[in-house]
Design a protein around this motif. Structure first.
Motif, mmCIF file in Angstrom:
data_model
loop_
_atom_site.group_PDB
_atom_site.id
_atom_site.type_symbol
_atom_site.label_atom_id
_atom_site.label_comp_id
_atom_site.label_asym_id
_atom_site.label_seq_id
_atom_site.Cartn_x
_atom_site.Cartn_y
_atom_site.Cartn_z
ATOM 1 N N HIS A 61 53.358 -14.901 -2.344
ATOM 2 C CA HIS A 61 53.373 -13.470 -2.631
ATOM 3 C C HIS A 61 52.825 -13.124 -4.013
ATOM 4 O O HIS A 61 52.879 -11.974 -4.429
ATOM 5 N N VAL A 62 52.316 -14.114 -4.732
ATOM 6 C CA VAL A 62 51.779 -13.881 -6.076
ATOM 7 C C VAL A 62 50.361 -13.337 -5.958
ATOM 8 O O VAL A 62 49.529 -13.887 -5.238
ATOM 9 N N SER A 63 50.083 -12.271 -6.701
ATOM 10 C CA SER A 63 48.756 -11.648 -6.642
ATOM 11 C C SER A 63 47.719 -12.517 -7.347
ATOM 12 O O SER A 63 48.051 -13.392 -8.155
ATOM 13 N N ASP A 64 46.460 -12.255 -7.048
ATOM 14 C CA ASP A 64 45.359 -12.995 -7.676
ATOM 15 C C ASP A 64 45.347 -12.823 -9.195
ATOM 16 O O ASP A 64 44.839 -13.678 -9.908
ATOM 17 N N ASP A 65 45.918 -11.730 -9.693
ATOM 18 C CA ASP A 65 45.976 -11.504 -11.143
ATOM 19 C C ASP A 65 46.829 -12.551 -11.845
ATOM 20 O O ASP A 65 46.612 -12.850 -13.013
ATOM 21 N N TYR A 66 47.819 -13.106 -11.149
ATOM 22 C CA TYR A 66 48.776 -14.018 -11.774
ATOM 23 C C TYR A 66 48.734 -15.439 -11.234
ATOM 24 O O TYR A 66 49.382 -16.323 -11.782
ATOM 25 N N ILE A 67 47.970 -15.691 -10.177
ATOM 26 C CA ILE A 67 47.998 -17.005 -9.533
ATOM 27 C C ILE A 67 47.477 -18.112 -10.446
ATOM 28 O O ILE A 67 47.934 -19.253 -10.373
ATOM 29 N N VAL A 68 46.562 -17.786 -11.343
ATOM 30 C CA VAL A 68 46.060 -18.784 -12.287
ATOM 31 C C VAL A 68 47.202 -19.263 -13.181
ATOM 32 O O VAL A 68 47.291 -20.445 -13.518
ATOM 33 N N ASN A 69 48.111 -18.354 -13.547
ATOM 34 C CA ASN A 69 49.272 -18.726 -14.356
ATOM 35 C C ASN A 69 50.186 -19.678 -13.586
ATOM 36 O O ASN A 69 50.771 -20.591 -14.171
ATOM 37 N N VAL A 70 50.318 -19.465 -12.280
ATOM 38 C CA VAL A 70 51.145 -20.345 -11.457
ATOM 39 C C VAL A 70 50.536 -21.740 -11.430
ATOM 40 O O VAL A 70 51.240 -22.748 -11.569
ATOM 41 N N ALA A 71 49.232 -21.820 -11.264
ATOM 42 C CA ALA A 71 48.550 -23.117 -11.260
ATOM 43 C C ALA A 71 48.772 -23.840 -12.586
ATOM 44 O O ALA A 71 49.073 -25.043 -12.600
ATOM 45 N N GLU A 72 48.667 -23.122 -13.690
ATOM 46 C CA GLU A 72 48.891 -23.711 -15.021
ATOM 47 C C GLU A 72 50.349 -24.152 -15.169
ATOM 48 O O GLU A 72 50.638 -25.223 -15.710
ATOM 49 N N PHE A 73 51.276 -23.335 -14.677
ATOM 50 C CA PHE A 73 52.698 -23.671 -14.725
ATOM 51 C C PHE A 73 52.962 -24.979 -13.980
ATOM 52 O O PHE A 73 53.653 -25.868 -14.476
ATOM 53 N N LEU A 74 52.389 -25.118 -12.782
ATOM 54 C CA LEU A 74 52.609 -26.330 -11.996
ATOM 55 C C LEU A 74 51.997 -27.558 -12.668
ATOM 56 O O LEU A 74 52.582 -28.637 -12.650
ATOM 57 N N LYS A 75 50.830 -27.397 -13.278
ATOM 58 C CA LYS A 75 50.226 -28.515 -14.016
ATOM 59 C C LYS A 75 51.134 -28.930 -15.179
ATOM 60 O O LYS A 75 51.325 -30.114 -15.434
ATOM 61 N N ASN A 76 51.694 -27.935 -15.884
ATOM 62 C CA ASN A 76 52.599 -28.231 -17.003
ATOM 63 C C ASN A 76 53.875 -28.914 -16.516
ATOM 64 O O ASN A 76 54.373 -29.834 -17.166
ATOM 65 N N VAL A 77 54.415 -28.475 -15.385
ATOM 66 C CA VAL A 77 55.614 -29.098 -14.817
ATOM 67 C C VAL A 77 55.326 -30.556 -14.492
ATOM 68 O O VAL A 77 56.114 -31.455 -14.819
ATOM 69 N N SER A 78 54.193 -30.818 -13.857
ATOM 70 C CA SER A 78 53.819 -32.175 -13.485
ATOM 71 C C SER A 78 53.715 -33.065 -14.721
ATOM 72 O O SER A 78 54.246 -34.179 -14.750
ATOM 73 N N SER A 79 53.068 -32.553 -15.743
ATOM 74 C CA SER A 79 52.881 -33.312 -16.974
ATOM 75 C C SER A 79 54.199 -33.491 -17.737
ATOM 76 O O SER A 79 54.532 -34.592 -18.171
ATOM 77 N N MET A 80 54.944 -32.419 -17.895
ATOM 78 C CA MET A 80 56.174 -32.439 -18.685
ATOM 79 C C MET A 80 57.228 -33.377 -18.090
ATOM 80 O O MET A 80 57.903 -34.108 -18.806
ATOM 81 N N PHE A 81 57.369 -33.355 -16.773
ATOM 82 C CA PHE A 81 58.410 -34.139 -16.121
ATOM 83 C C PHE A 81 57.874 -35.415 -15.476
ATOM 84 O O PHE A 81 58.608 -36.113 -14.784
ATOM 85 N N ASN A 82 56.579 -35.685 -15.701
ATOM 86 C CA ASN A 82 55.945 -36.872 -15.143
ATOM 87 C C ASN A 82 56.233 -36.980 -13.644
ATOM 88 O O ASN A 82 56.732 -37.992 -13.161
ATOM 89 N N ARG A 83 55.944 -35.878 -12.948
ATOM 90 C CA ARG A 83 56.276 -35.795 -11.525
ATOM 91 C C ARG A 83 55.037 -35.364 -10.738
ATOM 92 O O ARG A 83 54.390 -34.382 -11.070
ATOM 93 N N GLN A 84 54.734 -36.112 -9.702
ATOM 94 C CA GLN A 84 53.636 -35.758 -8.807
ATOM 95 C C GLN A 84 54.030 -34.519 -8.007
ATOM 96 O O GLN A 84 55.186 -34.354 -7.616
ATOM 97 N N ILE A 85 53.067 -33.641 -7.770
ATOM 98 C CA ILE A 85 53.302 -32.462 -6.948
ATOM 99 C C ILE A 85 52.412 -32.547 -5.719
ATOM 100 O O ILE A 85 51.201 -32.718 -5.832
ATOM 101 N N ILE A 86 53.043 -32.446 -4.569
ATOM 102 C CA ILE A 86 52.322 -32.398 -3.296
ATOM 103 C C ILE A 86 52.535 -30.986 -2.764
ATOM 104 O O ILE A 86 53.672 -30.542 -2.604
ATOM 105 N N MET A 87 51.441 -30.286 -2.519
ATOM 106 C CA MET A 87 51.547 -28.872 -2.185
ATOM 107 C C MET A 87 50.695 -28.516 -0.977
ATOM 108 O O MET A 87 49.553 -28.955 -0.859
ATOM 109 N N VAL A 88 51.259 -27.700 -0.115
ATOM 110 C CA VAL A 88 50.516 -27.108 0.994
ATOM 111 C C VAL A 88 50.237 -25.667 0.585
ATOM 112 O O VAL A 88 51.154 -24.933 0.216
ATOM 113 N N THR A 89 48.966 -25.279 0.598
ATOM 114 C CA THR A 89 48.619 -23.908 0.222
ATOM 115 C C THR A 89 47.309 -23.498 0.866
ATOM 116 O O THR A 89 46.482 -24.341 1.219
#
Length: 128
Positions: free
Chosen positions: A73-101
């Protein structure tokens, strides 16, 4: 935009209220997530809370973070921020992310991207 949890003790129970704080024309606007800017805010807040709960769980929960349309439900205006957030989560917690999108911005943020199609009842995965 900020997210705030107001925790109060009422009798013998603890209650939590969730709020989104945004600023407009130098005024702070405090709303409940479901009332602020559509379902995208709820998507992101629930995702952040789930990640936080997983990271503080004891004993530690190992393995990848598996997400199914985490920002549908995230608009295109903010989806880039979500992608950056997920990259930061992966890096910060050293956790692989598997995503269906189906979102192209989230697809582009992946290190490895696969297209899965159904052909005569058989799922085929093709590296993109």
């Amino acid at each position: 935009m900020e997210f705030f949890i107001d925790i109060k003790e009422k009798g013998e129970k603890i209650e939590a209220e969730f709020y989104v704080i945004s600023e407009q024309n130098n005024n702070k606007i405090i709303t409940k997530p479901q009332d602020s800017r559509g379902g995208g805010v709820v998507d992101i807040i629930s995702l952040a809370i789930r990640i936080a709960m997983m990271e503080i769980h004891y004993p530690k929960i190992e393995g990848p973070l598996i997400l199914d349309e985490p920002a549908k439900h995230v608009s295109d205006d903010y989806i880039v921020n979500v992608a950056e957030f997920l990259k930061n989560v992966s890096s910060m917690f050293n956790r692989q992310i598997i995503m269906v999108t189906h979102n192209s911005h989230l697809l582009e943020s992946g290190d490895y991207v696969y297209r899965v199609t159904l052909n005569n009842g058989i799922s085929l995965a093709e590296k993109i």
